[in-house]
Design an enzyme around this catalytic site. Structure first.
Site, PDB file in Angstrom:
ATOM      1  N   SER A 274       0.811  -1.211   0.000  1.00 27.74           N
ATOM      2  CA  SER A 274       0.000   0.000   0.000  1.00 27.74           C
ATOM      3  C   SER A 274       0.844   1.260   0.000  1.00 27.74           C
ATOM      4  CB  SER A 274      -0.900   0.010   1.232  1.00 27.74           C
ATOM      5  OG  SER A 274      -0.089   0.165   2.388  1.00 27.74           O
ATOM      6  N   LYS A 275       0.250   2.275  -0.528  1.00 25.53           N
ATOM      7  CA  LYS A 275       0.871   3.594  -0.622  1.00 25.53           C
ATOM      8  C   LYS A 275       1.310   4.112   0.738  1.00 25.53           C
ATOM      9  CE  LYS A 275      -1.988   6.499  -2.504  1.00 25.53           C
ATOM     10  NZ  LYS A 275      -2.736   7.267  -3.497  1.00 25.53           N
ATOM     11  N   ARG A 276       0.532   3.784   1.745  1.00 23.16           N
ATOM     12  CA  ARG A 276       0.835   4.257   3.091  1.00 23.16           C
ATOM     13  C   ARG A 276       2.185   3.758   3.578  1.00 23.16           C
ATOM     14  NH1 ARG A 276      -2.764   6.829   1.993  1.00 23.16           N
ATOM     15  NH2 ARG A 276      -0.932   8.144   1.755  1.00 23.16           N
ATOM     16  N   LYS A 277       2.507   2.539   3.202  1.00 24.12           N
ATOM     17  CA  LYS A 277       3.684   1.907   3.796  1.00 24.12           C
ATOM     18  C   LYS A 277       4.853   1.727   2.845  1.00 24.12           C
ATOM     19  CE  LYS A 277       0.605  -0.469   6.963  1.00 24.12           C
ATOM     20  NZ  LYS A 277      -0.105  -1.706   7.283  1.00 24.12           N
ATOM     21  N   ASN A 278       4.628   2.011   1.595  1.00 23.93           N
ATOM     22  CA  ASN A 278       5.667   1.748   0.598  1.00 23.93           C
ATOM     23  C   ASN A 278       5.447   2.660  -0.600  1.00 23.93           C
ATOM     24  OD1 ASN A 278       7.837  -0.187   0.284  1.00 23.93           O
ATOM     25  ND2 ASN A 278       6.399  -1.689   1.077  1.00 23.93           N
TER      26      ASN A 278
END
Length: 497
Positions: free
Chosen positions: A266-270
């Site tokens: 996910s964008k949030r984590k990577n």
RNA sequence: GGCCCUGUUGUCUAGCGGUUAGGACGUUGGCCUCUCACGCCGAAAGCCCGGGUUCGAUUCCCGGCAGGGUCACCA
């Protein structure tokens, strides 16, 4: 039974596969991952690789992201044989241009009884869902309220122009079984647990499920190679094929790319944008090789190979299906090794393509011109426009949360900032004027002084207290570089507690 | 929570009844060297658990457990 099911696959039709991204946001590495396997399989078998744009959701559609998909896949060298831009015998290849086709098929299904009109209001459905959740009902889903409306009732509602959706009439009992060619056993779902999926929304647009099945059939898709997230909706698709009387494709569900914590990438984590990797100087063939290793194994302890070599060696038996963690450190190592393996001339040419592209350099020089006294100063002055993360050590004491805010709140502010840019149609394009307008508005909404937020942004993006105009700087650095640095800064702030 | 998928070192994987369980990234010790990097040599680190089947299970079967996905008029 197993034998028979496996044997059904795609008889003697010419092999056709597709990648079907939807144009929302930046092109995702997961799309590239799936595209790679489709591409390689098609090339291996002398089949056709199709690109289809699934733009049936007007709400999430973002302008320009279709072009971005083309650009990203081209950069990777994953050429498609048919698609919206190159045409082909089964067009149009953009779902928004195929609405009449879906309408027609919905009518067909309605006439055959494979689907039915549902006039339930959103309110009723929400209430239903709330009740099911509250009663800890083991299975959620539509209750079939409109499943058997009489012709008279339907006509009355239709005459009154009551909005309706069209739902798939899923059999109440029995099981739907299909073979996933990557897994040893057929996958089975009890029909009573399969929801009466909406096929056509009240705005007349098809949902993914309908459009996808209709298109796959009409485009002669023989093998569906997609992410594992689709396994649970495959019974709906199989049922649809049955309702139409069509032969389903051979299913292949690949494991999902994961974050370090094993959740779906996910964008949030990577960083998940393909452009992120392009902008930060990863080479397309390296990225592809890295991703290939996530789900495919050459065997013989070989993991560095080209797409050509992968095509040569490709077999489904060499594909693994456990969701692999996307480990940027390994990508980095691959990329470094590839840089080392290049001749200086080849390296030089690579640099001219993007990092030192004349247009980019000129744009940077324009910013530095009035701030520099000697020619030799240009490079150090412009250094922060290159590279990924910065060293904030020299400006550590300048990095402060806005007045009245804790470090954690400041970190959150930066996270929100990065996130909200994506939701802003103008700011998303990352031009200086759009960024400025967005940023000023952002300050207002979050009750921060522009001065304070802007200094934080400047420090994050440039690692300095002084730089060219903030928004020019950000635009020139590029979205992906800014995003990583702002993420770094927010992490740093959070660490301080 | 229901359903579904998956389960070899921290991570990506090879293995397909008998292996000192192999490779890569990362970590780590050393060599090389003005430094760093590269390169080279070495080390630590793994078969989720419990039952079967078998002379023998990482490998086959069953049951657990864990992780993930999915339960929208998003794809």
């Amino acid at each position: 039974m197993t034998e028979a099911l496996h044997a059904v696959s795609t008889a003697q039709r010419p092999l056709r596969v597709r990648i079907a991204p939807s144009p929302t946001g930046d092109p995702h590495v997961g799309t590239a991952y799936i595209a790679l396997f489709n591409y390689v399989f098609a090339r291996k078998q002398g089949g056709t690789f199709i690109l289809r744009i699934e733009d049936t959701d007007q709400e999430r559609y973002t302008a320009g992201s279709e072009a971005a998909i083309f650009e990203a896949l081209r950069w990777l060298g994953l050429r498609w044989d048919e698609g919206p831009d190159v045409g082909g015998p089964c067009g149009p290849y953009r779902q928004s241009e195929r609405l009449a086709i879906y309408k027609e098929h919905v009518e067909l299904l309605l006439a055959r009884g494979g689907a039915y009109r549902c006039f339930c209001t959103r309110e009723r459905l929400e209430k239903l869902h709330a009740e099911q959740t509250a009663s800890k009902s083991s299975h959620l889903g539509y209750d079939g309220h409109c499943r058997d409306l009489s012709v008279a009732d339907q006509t009355a509602l239709l005459v009154a122009e009551t909005p309706f959706v069209v739902r798939l009439r899923v059999p109440r009992d029995g099981v739907t079984r299909f073979v996933d060619h990557l897994r040893p056993e057929p996958i089975e779902f009890e029909n009573r647990l399969v929801d009466d999926q909406v096929l056509q929304k009240s705005d007349g647009y098809p949902t993914y499920h309908l459009a996808n099945v209709v298109d796959d059939h009409l485009m002669g898709i023989t093998h569906v190679i997609r992410g594992e997230e689709w396994i649970t909706s495959t019974p709906k698709h199989v049922l649809l094929y049955q309702a139409f009387g069509w032969e389903p494709p051979a299913w292949h569900h690949l494991g999902l790319l994961r974050n370090a914590d094993k959740t779906k990438l996910s964008k949030r984590k990577n960083p998940v944008s393909i452009f992120h990797y392009r902008e930060l100087g990863y080479m397309p063939e390296t990225l592809l090789n890295f991703m290939a290793n996530l789900g495919f194994s050459m065997g013989a302890d070989v993991e560095r190979f080209t797409v050509e070599q992968m095509i040569e060696a490709f077999e489904w038996s060499k594909v693994s299906v456990g969701g692999p963690v996307f480990d940027p450190a390994k990508l980095e190592a691959f990329n470094g090794a590839d840089i080392r393996a290049m001749s200086i001339d080849a390296l030089y040419d690579r640099l001219q393509e993007r990092v030192l592209a004349p247009a980019r350099i000129k744009a940077l020089l324009a910013q530095a011109q009035e701030r520099v006294h000697r020619l030799d100063d240009f490079i150090p002055y412009l250094s922060f426009f290159f590279g990924g993360s910065l060293d904030y050590a020299p400006v550590l004491d300048k990095i402060k949360a806005p007045a009245g805010k804790s470090n954690a709140e400041a970190a959150q502010l930066l996270d929100d900032y990065a996130q909200e840019i994506e939701r802003d149609n103008q700011a998303r394009s990352f031009t200086a004027p759009a960024l400025e307008a967005f940023s000023r508005d952002f300050c207002q909404r979050h009750a921060v002084k522009p001065k304070e937020l802007f200094m934080l942004l400047r420090l994050g993006v440039s690692g300095r207290t002084a730089s060219p105009a903030l928004f020019d700087t950000m635009a020139l650095c590029g979205k992906d570089r800014c995003r990583t640095r702002l993420r770094d800064l927010s992490g740093l702030l959070r660490q301080r507690g």
